[in-house]
Design a protein around this motif. Structure first.
Motif, PDB file in Angstrom:
ATOM      1  N   LEU A 383      36.243  31.809  39.652  1.00 27.32           N
ATOM      2  CA  LEU A 383      37.489  32.535  39.374  1.00 27.32           C
ATOM      3  C   LEU A 383      37.152  34.026  39.283  1.00 27.32           C
ATOM      4  CD1 LEU A 383      39.124  29.972  36.988  1.00 27.32           C
ATOM      5  CD2 LEU A 383      39.813  30.536  39.301  1.00 27.32           C
ATOM      6  N   PRO A 384      38.146  34.921  39.258  1.00 23.24           N
ATOM      7  CA  PRO A 384      37.871  36.346  39.391  1.00 23.24           C
ATOM      8  C   PRO A 384      36.540  36.809  38.813  1.00 23.24           C
ATOM      9  CG  PRO A 384      40.145  36.039  38.855  1.00 23.24           C
ATOM     10  CD  PRO A 384      39.521  34.644  38.916  1.00 23.24           C
ATOM     11  N   ALA A 385      35.787  37.464  39.676  1.00 25.37           N
ATOM     12  CA  ALA A 385      34.421  37.843  39.322  1.00 25.37           C
ATOM     13  C   ALA A 385      34.370  38.699  38.068  1.00 25.37           C
ATOM     14  CB  ALA A 385      33.823  38.624  40.481  1.00 25.37           C
ATOM     15  N   ASP A 386      33.270  38.528  37.317  1.00 30.10           N
ATOM     16  CA  ASP A 386      33.071  39.394  36.145  1.00 30.10           C
ATOM     17  C   ASP A 386      33.062  40.828  36.631  1.00 30.10           C
ATOM     18  OD1 ASP A 386      32.762  37.180  34.700  1.00 30.10           O
ATOM     19  OD2 ASP A 386      30.550  37.265  34.612  1.00 30.10           O
ATOM     20  N   GLY A 387      33.601  41.697  35.846  1.00 31.31           N
ATOM     21  CA  GLY A 387      33.582  43.100  36.223  1.00 31.31           C
ATOM     22  C   GLY A 387      34.588  43.423  37.310  1.00 31.31           C
ATOM     23  N   ALA A 388      35.532  42.491  37.566  1.00 34.21           N
ATOM     24  CA  ALA A 388      36.533  42.747  38.600  1.00 34.21           C
ATOM     25  C   ALA A 388      37.340  43.981  38.210  1.00 34.21           C
ATOM     26  CB  ALA A 388      37.453  41.549  38.737  1.00 34.21           C
ATOM     27  N   HIS A 389      37.740  44.758  39.198  1.00 35.62           N
ATOM     28  CA  HIS A 389      38.491  45.980  38.902  1.00 35.62           C
ATOM     29  C   HIS A 389      39.885  45.649  38.353  1.00 35.62           C
ATOM     30  CE1 HIS A 389      35.630  48.572  41.118  1.00 35.62           C
ATOM     31  NE2 HIS A 389      35.374  47.422  41.707  1.00 35.62           N
ATOM     32  N   TYR A 390      40.525  44.654  38.937  1.00 37.07           N
ATOM     33  CA  TYR A 390      41.877  44.280  38.528  1.00 37.07           C
ATOM     34  C   TYR A 390      41.923  42.793  38.178  1.00 37.07           C
ATOM     35  CZ  TYR A 390      43.521  48.722  40.391  1.00 37.07           C
ATOM     36  OH  TYR A 390      43.724  50.050  40.617  1.00 37.07           O
ATOM     37  N   LEU A 391      42.575  42.488  37.060  1.00 33.52           N
ATOM     38  CA  LEU A 391      42.736  41.086  36.662  1.00 33.52           C
ATOM     39  C   LEU A 391      44.212  40.738  36.593  1.00 33.52           C
ATOM     40  CD1 LEU A 391      40.065  40.821  33.828  1.00 33.52           C
ATOM     41  CD2 LEU A 391      39.992  39.693  36.068  1.00 33.52           C
ATOM     42  N   LEU A 392      44.532  39.506  36.900  1.00 30.39           N
ATOM     43  CA  LEU A 392      45.933  39.090  36.874  1.00 30.39           C
ATOM     44  C   LEU A 392      46.407  38.959  35.431  1.00 30.39           C
ATOM     45  CD1 LEU A 392      48.426  38.086  38.454  1.00 30.39           C
ATOM     46  CD2 LEU A 392      47.481  35.768  38.248  1.00 30.39           C
ATOM     47  N   GLU A 393      47.508  39.665  35.118  1.00 34.55           N
ATOM     48  CA  GLU A 393      48.075  39.511  33.778  1.00 34.55           C
ATOM     49  C   GLU A 393      49.278  38.579  33.835  1.00 34.55           C
ATOM     50  OE1 GLU A 393      48.846  43.477  32.321  1.00 34.55           O
ATOM     51  OE2 GLU A 393      46.804  43.608  31.497  1.00 34.55           O
ATOM     52  N   ASN A 394      50.114  38.800  34.871  1.00 33.31           N
ATOM     53  CA  ASN A 394      51.315  37.952  34.970  1.00 33.31           C
ATOM     54  C   ASN A 394      51.871  37.990  36.388  1.00 33.31           C
ATOM     55  OD1 ASN A 394      53.178  36.185  34.081  1.00 33.31           O
ATOM     56  ND2 ASN A 394      54.281  37.598  32.740  1.00 33.31           N
ATOM     57  N   PHE A 395      52.618  36.965  36.731  1.00 34.65           N
ATOM     58  CA  PHE A 395      53.341  37.015  38.003  1.00 34.65           C
ATOM     59  C   PHE A 395      54.663  36.288  37.857  1.00 34.65           C
ATOM     60  CE2 PHE A 395      53.005  32.688  39.609  1.00 34.65           C
ATOM     61  CZ  PHE A 395      51.938  32.171  38.896  1.00 34.65           C
ATOM     62  N   ASP A 396      55.627  36.726  38.664  1.00 33.00           N
ATOM     63  CA  ASP A 396      56.951  36.115  38.660  1.00 33.00           C
ATOM     64  C   ASP A 396      57.424  36.193  40.104  1.00 33.00           C
ATOM     65  OD1 ASP A 396      59.385  35.183  38.026  1.00 33.00           O
ATOM     66  OD2 ASP A 396      59.944  36.798  36.637  1.00 33.00           O
TER      67      ASP A 396
END
Ligand code: KIV
Ligand code: ZN
Length: 506
Positions: A383-396
């Motif tokens: 799942l999203p790599a450690d240190g990823a620049h952007y992480l998913l917070e929410n989606f609709d």
């Protein structure tokens, strides 16, 4: 006595060069590590001179693999050999794999060289490679369409020049099993010194005979088989490693040959490779297909329940498929999780287990029972790599038959939240457009998207693999969730984050 046959795995070279099978460095390292656990004798890690990406992969694998030989392919030119040497030199057991075409067709039309020039070059380059490493393999490309006396002459000369393995590829999958056996037997009878080196076969599957041809070669005395996991490779692919291995194991009475492989790692290796290239296993694929050990007809079921061997020539357990009675779920602790992975044959570090346990817990919030195939997907999909620049917070995300899809995406980066709304041709497109806006990557091009359900049932996990291009940079991303929109978003974000990393590429 059983003849020991070496397994030379070319998943990461011939396999990886096939369209749709490319892997990035991280993926190649993971596959190489699993190939070591499987017990292959040689990993052909790439073609070092072909690209910076291949060079880095061969070098990275050479630096990490300790239990097997690491080879790089090289044309019979000094610049290729130098690159191959630089890439493999750190390996515990480095090999340079040289080749030149020996068929009249290739020599005349591709190389534009006379046979005596090809022979001289083969000898000269073998000597050159031998000056760098002791383990040199020489391949006569298109050997099965070459004139036998010429192949014999080349092999005789390269063995004298120091080659320790000689390979006769059926480059275009033209041979038949009887012809392959006859060629191997003929070469063994006509090439002085051949018994002191390994004689290898490398068969392509254009006529669906790659495995049969490889096995015929072994039966006639070949001591190395070149093959690829799941049979991936140029055009119709290479001989499938899992099929060669299980044919040798199951019909040891006939082939009288054995390998060093731990066959119980086959299923896991196959799943990992499919997952890395974003493909799914065909249902009826021998050894690793979902139906390979299923018995549907009443007569067969009756026979199997009376005695398994009535309709089963090998057990699912022998290739690492377990009918596990243990189901993990939200109440399973880290200890049970780790023990179960170990029971399934995974060899993971405690950091890896910790990372996978976190993913497992997230999935347990949405899925009651986590099956073994779900676990395989968790292990194979970071799942999203450690240190990823952007992480998913929410989606609709909304879509409908008569409405334009719209996606609202919130991403977090460096403690800040960003939100964008976008329209699209469908829910996935809308979400991807919103991500591009937030990350300022509107020129991202989606060049591959695949989705695979990891198990049955409506709450199955959806495993998504995407490939993204941005200018000359490529990245693969993967995502896993019970919600396929979420796995699509996670996969895209994973790839886009990698693109942001300077110098990331396949
Ligand atoms: O198929 C082939 O001939 C090859 C050689 C380069 C070994 O892959
Ligand atoms: Zn090949």
């Amino acid at each position: 006595m059983a003849q020991q046959v070496k397994i030379f795995d070319t998943t990461l070279r011939d396999g990886e060069q096939a369209p749709g099978c490319s892997m990035n460095l991280e993926e190649k390292l993971r596959v190489a590590r699993q190939l070591e656990v499987l017990g292959v004798d040689v990993i052909e890690a790439g073609f070092a001179a072909s690209s910076a990406g291949d060079f880095a992969a061969v070098k990275g694998i050479a630096e990490t693999a300790k239990e097997c030989t690491v080879a790089s392919l090289a044309r019979s030119v000094t610049s290729d050999i130098d690159a191959a040497f630089e890439a493999v030199r750190a390996a515990a057991s480095p090999r340079i794999h040289l080749f030149i075409a020996t068929s009249p067709l290739h020599m005349r039309h591709k190389l534009k060289r006379r046979p005596e020039e090809v022979l001289a070059r083969a000898v000269e380059m073998t000597k050159y490679a031998k000056g760098l490493v002791s383990d040199v393999e020489f391949s006569c490309e298109d050997a099965t369409r070459s004139e036998r006396p010429f192949v014999a002459e080349v092999l005789r000369a390269v063995i004298k020049a120091g080659a320790t393995t000689v390979n006769i590829p059926d480059t275009v999958g033209y041979s038949t099993p009887a012809e392959m056996a006859d060629l191997v037997a003929w070469l063994k009878a006509h090439v002085e010194g051949i018994d002191a080196v390994d004689l290898s076969v490398h068969c392509h599957n254009d006529l669906g005979m790659a495995v049969a041809n490889s096995l015929a070669g072994v039966h006639a005395g070949a001591t190395q088989v070149e093959c690829a996991v799941n049979g991936i490779g140029e055009r119709a692919g290479n001989a499938a490693l899992e099929e060669v291995a299980m044919a040798l194991a199951t019909r040891a009475d006939y082939y009288r040959a054995s390998t060093r492989l731990d066959t119980t790692q086959i299923y896991r290796t196959s799943r990992l490779v499919y997952s890395m290239i974003g493909q799914t296993v065909p249902l009826n694929k021998p050894i690793v297909g979902t139906n390979a050990f299923l018995h549907e007809s009443g007569i067969h079921q009756h026979g199997v329940s009376a005695k398994r061997s009535t309709y089963e020539i090998m057990t699912p357990e022998s290739v690492g498929i377990h009918q596990s009675s243990m189901v993990l779920g939200k109440h399973s602790g880290r200890h049970a999780f780790e023990a179960h992975l170990r029971e399934l044959g995974y060899r993971l570090t405690s950091e890896e287990v910790a990372g996978h346990f976190e993913s497992f817990k997230q999935i347990c919030d949405k899925k009651k029972a986590v099956s073994d195939s779900d676990l395989a997907a968790i292990v194979n999909n970071r799942l999203p790599a450690d240190g990823a620049h952007y992480l998913l917070e929410n989606f609709d995300v909304h879509s409908g038959k008569e409405t334009t899809a719209v996606g609202v995406i919130s991403l977090g980066s460096n403690g800040e939240s960003f939100e964008e709304v976008s329209l699209g041709d469908g829910p996935v497109d809308a979400a991807y457009n919103a991500i591009d806006k937030i990350m300022g990557m509107e020129e991202n091009e989606l060049i591959g998207y695949s989705i695979n359900a990891t198990s049955d049932g409506k709450d199955a996990l959806g495993e998504v693999v995407v490939r993204l291009r941005n200018g000359d940079r490529l990245a693969t991303g993967r995502g896993l969730s019970t919600d396929i929109i979420e796995s699509s978003i996670l996969a895209y974000l994973n790839a886009a984050n990698k693109l942001l990393e300077a110098g990331w590429g396949i």
